[in-house]
Write an enzyme that holds these catalytic residues in place. Structure first.
Site, PDB file in Angstrom:
ATOM      1  N   ASP A   4      -4.352  -3.395  -1.829  1.00 56.07           N
ATOM      2  CA  ASP A   4      -4.172  -3.588  -1.252  1.00 56.07           C
ATOM      3  C   ASP A   4      -2.729  -4.872  -0.673  1.00 56.07           C
ATOM      4  OD1 ASP A   4      -6.986  -3.972  -0.508  1.00 56.07           O
ATOM      5  OD2 ASP A   4      -6.863  -4.404  -2.487  1.00 56.07           O
ATOM      6  N   HIS A  59     -11.298  -7.732  -3.647  1.00 53.97           N
ATOM      7  CA  HIS A  59     -11.231  -6.771  -2.804  1.00 53.97           C
ATOM      8  C   HIS A  59     -12.025  -6.631  -1.542  1.00 53.97           C
ATOM      9  CE1 HIS A  59      -9.976  -2.537  -1.366  1.00 53.97           C
ATOM     10  NE2 HIS A  59     -10.975  -2.276  -1.355  1.00 53.97           N
TER      11      HIS A  59
END
Ligand code: NAX
Length: 325
Positions: free
Chosen positions: A159, A187
């Site tokens: 990410d 996440h």
């Protein structure tokens, strides 16, 4: 010749490992003078596929690859390991909810946490990648009472690098000219990719991009990137995930660059008001193998609301697997 270092990788016949193992064997984690032993864990039905991967690893004649151990027993895989990449889990398929994944994968991480507790090095560095990564890591920590909670992290590096890449593309600069990007929380698509402290060539990123781009393009692009990759490829991110796993562990081993930080999910110590113990992604610095949450950053109301949302989601996930804690 240095003594070989043991690295465990679970889900070794899967698609992330198909990239990760070759990069580990090439010395990308510990350097060109550090021999390694790869200890590969798979479920029994995947052992024949794993045998093929092992043939390919051998066919590369990597000078640093001292030995390969192949097993379906977590206690054999984790025996004495200094590094553990917990990749193996059932991947999310198109249309599958995270809550379905959570129940299916939770038990795996309880078993693996107990095995790490019994046989891994007391300084083991564990990176959980298998989804839902934060809560799987929470389960592993809680099943390893004799290991320090600091031994456990889960992966937000993909990410993080997605966020860096979007910003560098927008500003037309190299990724190395971007600093202090961070992705908070879980996440999942709730994650909060935050540019409030990010710098582009030393200038505040939010002075260079429109707020509407930050909120309406950057944030959703990073948050939904995994889903978009699945839509396009028919399979979840693999090579980029392996790259992130190496990047996460390298940051842990080699430290973060001066003046910069990375995003890692670590056990919360209550920083920024996030409930203690949750595996939550914070901006962190690493020095001498020690991970420190970056403290004291100004958090706007906009950001605070998103931090809270992630905390609430992770608490909900924790509630649904509390029988395994
Ligand atoms: P694959 O399905 O290709 O491989 C997973 C492998 O794990 C399979 O070979 C399977 O047999 C094995 N496995 C299942 N249960 C196991 C167990 N109990 N012990 C050992 N091995 C076991 O998935 P892949 O694409 O490699 O993805 C692996 C995991 O990473 C998935 O959970 C996926 O959702 C997750 N991801 C996490 C990311 C992150 O940033 N945290 C990004 C990429 C990826 O989506």
């Amino acid at each position: 010749m240095k003594t070989p270092v043991d690295i465990a990788v679970t889900g070794a016949a899967g698609q992330i490992s198909y990239s990760l193992l070759f990069r580990l064997a090439a010395g990308e984690l510990l350097g060109a003078d550090q021999p390694i032993v790869l200890r590969l864990l798979e479920i029994t039905p995947a052992m024949s596929a794993l045998a093929g991967v092992v043939m390919e690893l051998k066919d590369c004649a990597y000078p640093l690859l001292h030995k390969i151990v192949v097993t379906d027993n977590p206690k054999v895989a984790f025996d004495g390991v200094d590094y553990a990449f917990l990749v193996g889990a059932k991947p999310r398929k198109q249309g599958m909810l995270r809550s379905d994944l959570l129940q299916q994968n939770a038990e795996i991480f309880a078993v693996q946490g107990r095995a790490l507790n019994e046989v891994a090095s007391r300084q083991v560095k564990v990176l959980v990648t298998g989804n839902p990564a934060n809560t799987n890591a929470l389960i592993a920590v809680n099943n390893a009472p004799d290991l320090a909670p600091e031994c456990f992290t889960s992966m937000m590096m993909l990410d993080h690098t997605r966020a860096v890449s979007q910003l560098s593309e927008k500003c037309g600069v190299r990724s190395t000219e971007i600093k202090n990007v961070m992705v908070w929380g879980n996440h999942s698509c709730t994650q909060y990719p935050d540019l409030h402290h990010a710098k582009v060539k030393g200038v505040d990123a939010l002075e260079l991009v429109e707020n509407s781009w930050f909120v309406d393009e950057f944030m959703p692009t990073v948050q939904n990137r995994g889903t978009e990759v699945i839509k396009a490829r028919g399979q979840s991110s693999a090579a980029s995930a392996a790259n992130a796993a190496i990047g996460h562990m390298r940051a842990w081993v080699c430290g973060t660059a001066p003046g910069d930080w990375v995003s890692m999910a670590v056990p919360s110590d209550g920083s920024y008001g996030i409930a203690e113990g949750l595996m939550y992604s914070f901006p962190v610095t690493v020095t001498g193998g020690r991970i420190d949450i970056v403290r004291g950053l100004d958090i706007s109301d906009f950001s605070r609301a998103r931090l809270r949302l992630n905390e609430a989601e992770l608490k909900e996930e924790r509630e649904s697997i509390k029988h395994l804690l």
